[in-house]
Scaffold this motif. Structure first.
Motif, PDB file in Angstrom:
ATOM      1  N   ALA A  98       8.482  -5.527  -3.269  1.00 37.53           N
ATOM      2  CA  ALA A  98       7.074  -5.427  -2.923  1.00 37.53           C
ATOM      3  C   ALA A  98       6.662  -4.787  -1.738  1.00 37.53           C
ATOM      4  CB  ALA A  98       6.087  -6.685  -3.284  1.00 37.53           C
ATOM      5  N   LEU A  99       7.288  -5.139  -0.405  1.00 37.99           N
ATOM      6  CA  LEU A  99       7.132  -4.725   0.771  1.00 37.99           C
ATOM      7  C   LEU A  99       7.649  -3.110   0.721  1.00 37.99           C
ATOM      8  CD1 LEU A  99       6.244  -5.047   3.679  1.00 37.99           C
ATOM      9  CD2 LEU A  99       8.684  -5.824   4.158  1.00 37.99           C
ATOM     10  N   HIS A 101       7.664  -0.983  -1.786  1.00 41.54           N
ATOM     11  CA  HIS A 101       6.638  -0.309  -2.572  1.00 41.54           C
ATOM     12  C   HIS A 101       5.452   0.072  -1.736  1.00 41.54           C
ATOM     13  CE1 HIS A 101       3.083   0.025  -5.013  1.00 41.54           C
ATOM     14  NE2 HIS A 101       3.971   0.977  -5.878  1.00 41.54           N
ATOM     15  N   SER A 102       5.049  -0.817  -1.112  1.00 43.49           N
ATOM     16  CA  SER A 102       3.952  -0.856  -0.286  1.00 43.49           C
ATOM     17  C   SER A 102       4.108   0.105   1.074  1.00 43.49           C
ATOM     18  CB  SER A 102       3.530  -2.365   0.390  1.00 43.49           C
ATOM     19  OG  SER A 102       2.444  -2.224   1.421  1.00 43.49           O
ATOM     20  N   THR A 106       2.374   3.551   1.460  1.00 46.95           N
ATOM     21  CA  THR A 106       1.639   4.062   2.692  1.00 46.95           C
ATOM     22  C   THR A 106       2.062   5.145   3.546  1.00 46.95           C
ATOM     23  OG1 THR A 106       1.427   1.614   3.481  1.00 46.95           O
ATOM     24  CG2 THR A 106       1.061   2.899   5.234  1.00 46.95           C
ATOM     25  N   SER A 274      -7.375  -8.188  -2.734  1.00 47.57           N
ATOM     26  CA  SER A 274      -6.327  -7.737  -3.408  1.00 47.57           C
ATOM     27  C   SER A 274      -6.311  -6.308  -4.020  1.00 47.57           C
ATOM     28  CB  SER A 274      -6.182  -8.600  -4.832  1.00 47.57           C
ATOM     29  OG  SER A 274      -4.855  -8.055  -5.637  1.00 47.57           O
ATOM     30  N   ALA A 277      -2.086  -1.832  -7.319  1.00 48.73           N
ATOM     31  CA  ALA A 277      -0.643  -1.213  -6.690  1.00 48.73           C
ATOM     32  C   ALA A 277      -0.488  -0.014  -6.082  1.00 48.73           C
ATOM     33  CB  ALA A 277       0.467  -1.652  -7.846  1.00 48.73           C
ATOM     34  N   ASP A 280      -2.026  -0.070  -2.345  1.00 45.59           N
ATOM     35  CA  ASP A 280      -1.413  -1.225  -1.847  1.00 45.59           C
ATOM     36  C   ASP A 280      -0.663  -0.700  -0.269  1.00 45.59           C
ATOM     37  OD1 ASP A 280      -0.708  -4.009  -1.213  1.00 45.59           O
ATOM     38  OD2 ASP A 280       1.108  -3.962  -2.167  1.00 45.59           O
ATOM     39  N   ILE A 282       0.366  -1.257   3.531  1.00 48.46           N
ATOM     40  CA  ILE A 282       1.165  -2.192   4.283  1.00 48.46           C
ATOM     41  C   ILE A 282       0.370  -3.145   4.951  1.00 48.46           C
ATOM     42  CG2 ILE A 282       1.852  -0.757   6.350  1.00 48.46           C
ATOM     43  CD1 ILE A 282       4.605  -2.016   5.801  1.00 48.46           C
ATOM     44  N   HIS A 285      -1.189  -5.510   2.453  1.00 48.04           N
ATOM     45  CA  HIS A 285      -0.222  -6.258   1.968  1.00 48.04           C
ATOM     46  C   HIS A 285       0.470  -7.272   2.970  1.00 48.04           C
ATOM     47  CE1 HIS A 285       3.401  -6.783  -0.722  1.00 48.04           C
ATOM     48  NE2 HIS A 285       4.060  -7.055   0.340  1.00 48.04           N
ATOM     49  N   GLN A 288      -2.336  -9.985   2.393  1.00 51.85           N
ATOM     50  CA  GLN A 288      -2.103 -10.915   1.271  1.00 51.85           C
ATOM     51  C   GLN A 288      -1.085 -12.050   1.619  1.00 51.85           C
ATOM     52  OE1 GLN A 288      -1.597  -7.963  -1.952  1.00 51.85           O
ATOM     53  NE2 GLN A 288      -3.646  -7.504  -1.676  1.00 51.85           N
ATOM     54  N   SER A 289       0.109 -11.248   2.190  1.00 56.09           N
ATOM     55  CA  SER A 289       1.183 -12.171   2.362  1.00 56.09           C
ATOM     56  C   SER A 289       0.964 -13.479   3.351  1.00 56.09           C
ATOM     57  CB  SER A 289       2.470 -11.469   2.872  1.00 56.09           C
ATOM     58  OG  SER A 289       2.899 -10.493   1.811  1.00 56.09           O
TER      59      SER A 289
END
Length: 330
Positions: A98-99, A101-102, A106, A274, A277, A280, A282, A285, A288-289
């Protein structure tokens, strides 16, 4: 009473002459030199409290297993070492994938946004160099997006991107009939284009302002001489304008890159906590994390990795641009 004459070849200095008083002025000179540093001391202390202290705390948090169970007293959180970093860069796991992809979203978003901001700002600044009626009014209007508060501007765009009653769908679907049905701009793949439009809209006036200021330092005689030699507008821009604006563009591109890559306000106000995708970034992201899943240790590790990436890119960019300036000077 006898007086002794000064030795031959020397000149007596009167007691009240400026030369006689030159020695005792040394402490005053030291005070004058130290005064600027004394005036900067409050700003340095404030910078220390606002930026450096939270940065150090964030780095310390990245080495702890800091979850919602230790928020009340995060100092008691167990030491995890580099586990948070290994989890973030494990691209085969859910967190690392997920990181990554973000991060890729970006990078693409930043390249498009910075490129469009620079292109639109430079083109507009070039066209507004000539004197014509209404030029001052146009310059003022073009700077309005940069002068507006970010939250007010992004909230306005969020209303315009609404599916049922938004202005964008009304123009594209109802007026121009360019789409078969109203589009969803704040969810799905179109969210990336909505985010890009808002970023470029509020970012290009800054590029316009900086380039317009840089154009004032280019002598008009260069353009007149080039016109006498038969050079057209495009040749003048390529041979005179862009080389003269190279130092300005180097700083401008770096500032736009850092602002866009770290942009948090735009996606947060546009999409909420949120983001889709496709949009999204970074920054959202990491938020959110940290604040949605309450895993501050992993979020802090991601922030440190982002800081290291930006430092490496900035250092490499400055190194390349400095070598380019030296080569051009030679």
């Amino acid at each position: 009473m006898t007086t002794t004459a000064p030795p031959a070849g020397t000149r007596s200095v009167p007691e009240h002459s400026p030369g006689a008083a030159r020695g005792p002025r040394r402490p005053g000179r030291i005070r004058r030199i130290g005064l600027p540093y004394l005036l900067l001391l409050p700003a340095l202390l404030l910078e220390l409290l606002v930026h450096l202290v939270p940065m150090v705390i964030g780095v310390a948090m990245s080495f702890k297993e800091l979850t919602q169970f230790y928020i009340r007293d995060w100092g008691t959180a167990p030491w995890s070492g580099t586990a948070n970093y290994r989890l973030a860069v494990d691209f085969h796991g859910a967190v690392g994938e997920a990181l990554l992809h973000s991060f890729m979203v970006t990078v693409v978003f930043t390249l498009l946004s910075v490129g469009l901001c620079w292109l639109i700002g430079t083109t507009t600044a070039l066209y507004l160099q000539d004197n014509f009626r209404g030029r001052g009014v146009l310059r003022t209007i073009f700077l309005v997006p940069y002068a507006l508060p970010v939250y007010a501007a992004v909230i306005t765009w969020a209303f315009m991107f609404q599916h049922d009653n938004g202005l964008v769908n009304h123009v594209l679907h109802d007026q121009l009939h360019l789409t078969d049905k109203p589009s969803f701009w704040l969810i799905g793949d179109n969210s990336f284009y909505a985010l890009l439009i808002v970023s470029v809209w509020k970012g290009w006036p800054f590029a316009f302002l900086i380039v317009m200021a840089g154009l004032q330092n280019i002598p008009r005689e260069l353009y007149e001489a080039a016109a006498l030699d038969g050079a057209g507008m495009l040749q003048q821009v390529r041979r005179i304008t862009l080389p003269s604006l190279r130092p300005v563009n180097q700083v401008l591109v770096l500032v736009l890159f850092l602002w866009t890559f770290n942009d948090f306000n735009t996606p947060y106000v546009l999409f909420g906590k949120s983001a889709p995708a496709a949009a999204d970034l970074i920054s959202i992201h990491i938020y959110q994390s940290s604040f949605v899943t309450w895993n501050f240790g992993t979020g802090s590790a991601m922030s440190v990795l982002l800081l290291l990436f930006l430092l490496i890119v900035t250092g490499g960019y400055l190194l390349l641009t400095s070598r380019g300036r030296k080569t051009a000077d030679v």
